[in-house]
Design a protein around this motif. Structure first.
Motif, short mmCIF file in Angstrom:
data_model
loop_
_atom_site.label_atom_id
_atom_site.label_comp_id
_atom_site.label_asym_id
_atom_site.label_seq_id
_atom_site.Cartn_x
_atom_site.Cartn_y
_atom_site.Cartn_z
N MET A 1 0.83 -1.19 0.00
CA MET A 1 0.00 0.00 0.00
C MET A 1 0.87 1.25 0.00
O MET A 1 0.58 2.20 -0.69
CB MET A 1 -0.91 -0.02 1.22
CG MET A 1 -1.74 1.21 1.40
SD MET A 1 -2.94 0.99 2.69
CE MET A 1 -2.28 2.06 3.93
N GLY A 2 1.94 1.21 0.77
CA GLY A 2 2.77 2.40 0.90
C GLY A 2 3.49 2.82 -0.36
O GLY A 2 3.94 3.95 -0.46
N PHE A 3 3.61 1.93 -1.32
CA PHE A 3 4.30 2.31 -2.56
C PHE A 3 3.46 3.23 -3.43
O PHE A 3 4.00 4.03 -4.17
CB PHE A 3 4.67 1.08 -3.38
CG PHE A 3 5.73 0.23 -2.73
CD1 PHE A 3 6.89 0.78 -2.21
CD2 PHE A 3 5.57 -1.13 -2.64
CE1 PHE A 3 7.86 0.00 -1.62
CE2 PHE A 3 6.54 -1.93 -2.05
CZ PHE A 3 7.68 -1.36 -1.54
N TYR A 36 -5.28 -1.03 -3.82
CA TYR A 36 -4.08 -0.20 -3.82
C TYR A 36 -3.64 0.07 -5.26
O TYR A 36 -2.86 -0.64 -5.85
CB TYR A 36 -2.93 -0.88 -3.06
CG TYR A 36 -3.30 -1.35 -1.67
CD1 TYR A 36 -4.09 -0.58 -0.84
CD2 TYR A 36 -2.85 -2.56 -1.19
CE1 TYR A 36 -4.42 -1.01 0.44
CE2 TYR A 36 -3.17 -3.00 0.08
CZ TYR A 36 -3.96 -2.21 0.89
OH TYR A 36 -4.28 -2.64 2.14
N SER A 37 -4.19 1.09 -5.84
CA SER A 37 -3.83 1.55 -7.18
C SER A 37 -4.07 0.52 -8.27
O SER A 37 -3.28 0.36 -9.19
CB SER A 37 -2.38 2.03 -7.21
OG SER A 37 -2.22 3.11 -6.33
N MET A 38 -5.17 -0.19 -8.14
CA MET A 38 -5.61 -1.13 -9.19
C MET A 38 -4.50 -2.09 -9.64
O MET A 38 -4.07 -2.09 -10.79
CB MET A 38 -6.19 -0.39 -10.38
CG MET A 38 -7.43 0.41 -10.03
SD MET A 38 -8.76 -0.59 -9.34
CE MET A 38 -9.18 -1.62 -10.71
N PHE A 39 -3.99 -2.89 -8.73
CA PHE A 39 -2.99 -3.94 -8.97
C PHE A 39 -1.57 -3.43 -9.21
O PHE A 39 -0.68 -4.20 -9.51
CB PHE A 39 -3.40 -4.85 -10.13
CG PHE A 39 -4.67 -5.59 -9.89
CD1 PHE A 39 -4.73 -6.63 -8.98
CD2 PHE A 39 -5.83 -5.25 -10.57
CE1 PHE A 39 -5.90 -7.32 -8.75
CE2 PHE A 39 -7.01 -5.93 -10.35
CZ PHE A 39 -7.06 -6.97 -9.45
N ARG A 40 -1.33 -2.14 -9.07
CA ARG A 40 0.02 -1.62 -9.32
C ARG A 40 1.03 -2.21 -8.35
O ARG A 40 2.14 -2.57 -8.73
CB ARG A 40 0.01 -0.08 -9.22
CG ARG A 40 1.31 0.52 -9.67
CD ARG A 40 1.54 0.28 -11.17
NE ARG A 40 2.87 0.75 -11.51
CZ ARG A 40 3.77 0.01 -12.14
NH1 ARG A 40 3.50 -1.20 -12.54
NH2 ARG A 40 4.95 0.50 -12.41
N ASN A 41 0.65 -2.36 -7.07
CA ASN A 41 1.57 -2.97 -6.12
C ASN A 41 1.85 -4.42 -6.48
O ASN A 41 2.96 -4.91 -6.29
CB ASN A 41 1.04 -2.87 -4.69
CG ASN A 41 1.17 -1.48 -4.13
OD1 ASN A 41 2.01 -0.71 -4.55
ND2 ASN A 41 0.34 -1.14 -3.16
#
Length: 51
Positions: A1-3, A36-41
């Motif tokens: 999440m933090g990314f 968290y940003s639509m699977f970006r992590n």
């Protein structure tokens, strides 16, 4: 999440480097979700685990 959310975002290369270092130190569990940003992590984790 933090990314990608809730904290200042990390550049992609930095996020992957952090994940790679985590793997090197023995961390084996990465909990992420589509919220968290639509699977970006997930993509960061995929790239870190690829090698």
């Amino acid at each position: 999440m933090g990314f990608t959310q809730s904290y200042p975002s990390s550049p992609e290369k930095r996020a992957i480097a952090i994940l790679c270092k985590s793997i090197e130190t023995g961390i084996t569990f990465f909990d992420t979700a589509e919220v968290y940003s639509m699977f970006r992590n997930d993509e960061f984790v995929d790239e870190a685990l690829e090698p």
